[in-house]
Design an enzyme around this catalytic site. Structure first.
Site, PDB file in Angstrom:
ATOM      1  N   ARG A 115      45.049  32.584  50.040  1.00 52.05           N
ATOM      2  CA  ARG A 115      45.123  32.467  48.590  1.00 52.05           C
ATOM      3  C   ARG A 115      46.432  31.762  48.216  1.00 52.05           C
ATOM      4  O   ARG A 115      47.458  31.948  48.873  1.00 52.05           O
ATOM      5  CB  ARG A 115      45.126  33.847  47.927  1.00 52.05           C
ATOM      6  CG  ARG A 115      43.770  34.507  47.875  1.00 52.05           C
ATOM      7  CD  ARG A 115      42.859  33.841  46.852  1.00 52.05           C
ATOM      8  NE  ARG A 115      41.529  34.411  46.808  1.00 52.05           N
ATOM      9  CZ  ARG A 115      40.474  33.936  47.467  1.00 52.05           C
ATOM     10  NH1 ARG A 115      40.577  32.881  48.253  1.00 52.05           N
ATOM     11  NH2 ARG A 115      39.282  34.499  47.336  1.00 52.05           N
ATOM     12  N   HIS A 117      40.301  23.685  48.499  1.00 54.28           N
ATOM     13  CA  HIS A 117      39.677  24.995  48.749  1.00 54.28           C
ATOM     14  C   HIS A 117      38.302  24.831  49.410  1.00 54.28           C
ATOM     15  O   HIS A 117      37.286  25.315  48.886  1.00 54.28           O
ATOM     16  CB  HIS A 117      39.574  25.803  47.440  1.00 54.28           C
ATOM     17  CG  HIS A 117      39.402  27.283  47.676  1.00 54.28           C
ATOM     18  ND1 HIS A 117      39.943  28.244  46.868  1.00 54.28           N
ATOM     19  CD2 HIS A 117      38.733  27.972  48.636  1.00 54.28           C
ATOM     20  CE1 HIS A 117      39.618  29.454  47.316  1.00 54.28           C
ATOM     21  NE2 HIS A 117      38.885  29.308  48.394  1.00 54.28           N
TER      22      HIS A 117
HETATM   23  C1  OXD Z   1      37.146  32.558  49.167  1.00 53.35           C
HETATM   24  C2  OXD Z   1      35.868  31.876  49.328  1.00 53.35           C
HETATM   25  O1  OXD Z   1      37.190  33.796  49.190  1.00 53.35           O
HETATM   26  O2  OXD Z   1      35.824  30.647  49.084  1.00 53.35           O
HETATM   27  O3  OXD Z   1      38.160  31.878  49.031  1.00 53.35           O
HETATM   28  O4  OXD Z   1      34.886  32.506  49.730  1.00 53.35           O
END
Ligand code: OXD
Length: 312
Positions: free
Chosen positions: A227, A275
């Protein structure tokens, strides 16, 4: 299943993605009523959610379980949810393979100096550099859940010296695991490439800070796939500019999308991805969730329960 179960889905995703979840869950749960949640909807038996609102939780107090449709459960843990409602995470569901690919690529890219070769190629410069040896690049994995273990195994298989840091001791792990604050400095002192796969909790918030970078081996490298809030971005930039760290691959950020003005985009030794390290694979995730709904209906225990006290 005897009773007509109601499944509600609460996602902030675009409507097309929501519609696909509802469609595929309906197909996988014939006889059940599957619908996207909206205010005023009838109470459901189960919820499948990603970053739901508190309003959703408040309106759906009778759920038999809430399934998180992603790897990280921090958004759920931050809500006020009755402790009697089981919160259930996805376990791997196709994410471990993706995470292995991402982290192995980041580690090898750094270790084999592909950035340097790309810069040389841009100048049509043909220079073979001295080969590196893996024992000079020990890898430390912060967080040793399903994804951390999969990544650790893959990197060990490639010949890297891998160790991990976890919240609880793992006496049976083939990889050396340190635990607790007391063992963190020694873990960092023998880490040159640090991979963050920690759950985000108040304890791990901003753990990747100046103090931690100072404890790592000189010329270290950071891979953050957990994160954005694990990282103090200014401390990272300072450590890079001071030569304390060599570089970083970052897939997660405080603000996503990462604003165009953010200095992390510009730094020559920071690699930014949007991400994508391990996306939820809808079919795998749905198969797992459906299997668990059947198990709960049969009164059987299911794996992947979030421990409320730990927050993951
Ligand atoms: C997370 C996902 O938890 O993308 O970051 O699943």
């Amino acid at each position: 299943m005897n009773k007509r179960l109601r499944i509600t889905c609460a996602f902030p995703e675009d409507d097309k993605e929501r519609a696909l979840w509802v469609e595929e869950l309906s197909e996988a749960l014939p006889g059940c009523e599957v619908a996207t949640w909206s205010e005023g909807a009838a109470p459901a038996d189960y919820a499948v959610v990603w970053k739901p609102s508190q309003a959703f939780i408040d309106a759906q107090q009778g759920l038999k379980a809430i399934f998180n449709a992603g790897a990280g459960v921090d958004a759920l843990a931050a809500l006020n949810i009755p402790v009697s409602t089981p919160l259930i995470r996805l376990q791997d569901a196709g994410m471990a393979d993706q995470m292995i690919e991402y982290v192995v690529h980041a580690v090898l890219h750094h270790y084999r100096e592909f950035d340097t070769y790309a810069a040389q190629a841009a100048r049509t410069s043909w220079i073979a550099r001295e080969p590196r040896i893996k024992s000079d690049y020990p890898v430390g994995i912060l967080g040793f859940g399903i994804l951390g273990q999969a990544v650790g195994k893959a990197l060990s298989g490639l010949g890297f010296d891998v160790q991990a840091w976890a919240s609880t001791p793992r006496p049976d792990s083939p990889i050396r695991v340190s635990t607790g604050d007391a063992e963190l400095p020694a873990f960092l002192a023998s880490t040159r490439i640090l991979v963050c796969l920690l759950p985000l909790t108040p304890k791990t918030n901003r753990i990747l800070d100046r103090k931690l970078f100072d404890l790592m081996q000189a010329g270290g490298y950071l891979v953050n796939v957990a994160r954005g809030a694990h990282l103090c971005a200014n401390d990272l930039l300072d450590a890079l500019n001071a030569g304390r760290l060599h570089g970083a691959t970052l897939d997660v950020f405080d603000l996503e999308p990462l604003p165009a003005s953010d200095a992390l985009w510009q730094h020559p030794r920071v690699r930014v991805t949007p991400h994508i390290s391990a996306a939820t694979l809808r079919s795998e995730a749905i198969a797992q969730i459906v299997g668990k709904i059947h198990a709960i209906e049969r009164g059987e225990p299911v794996a992947g329960l979030i421990e409320r006290k730990k927050g993951y």
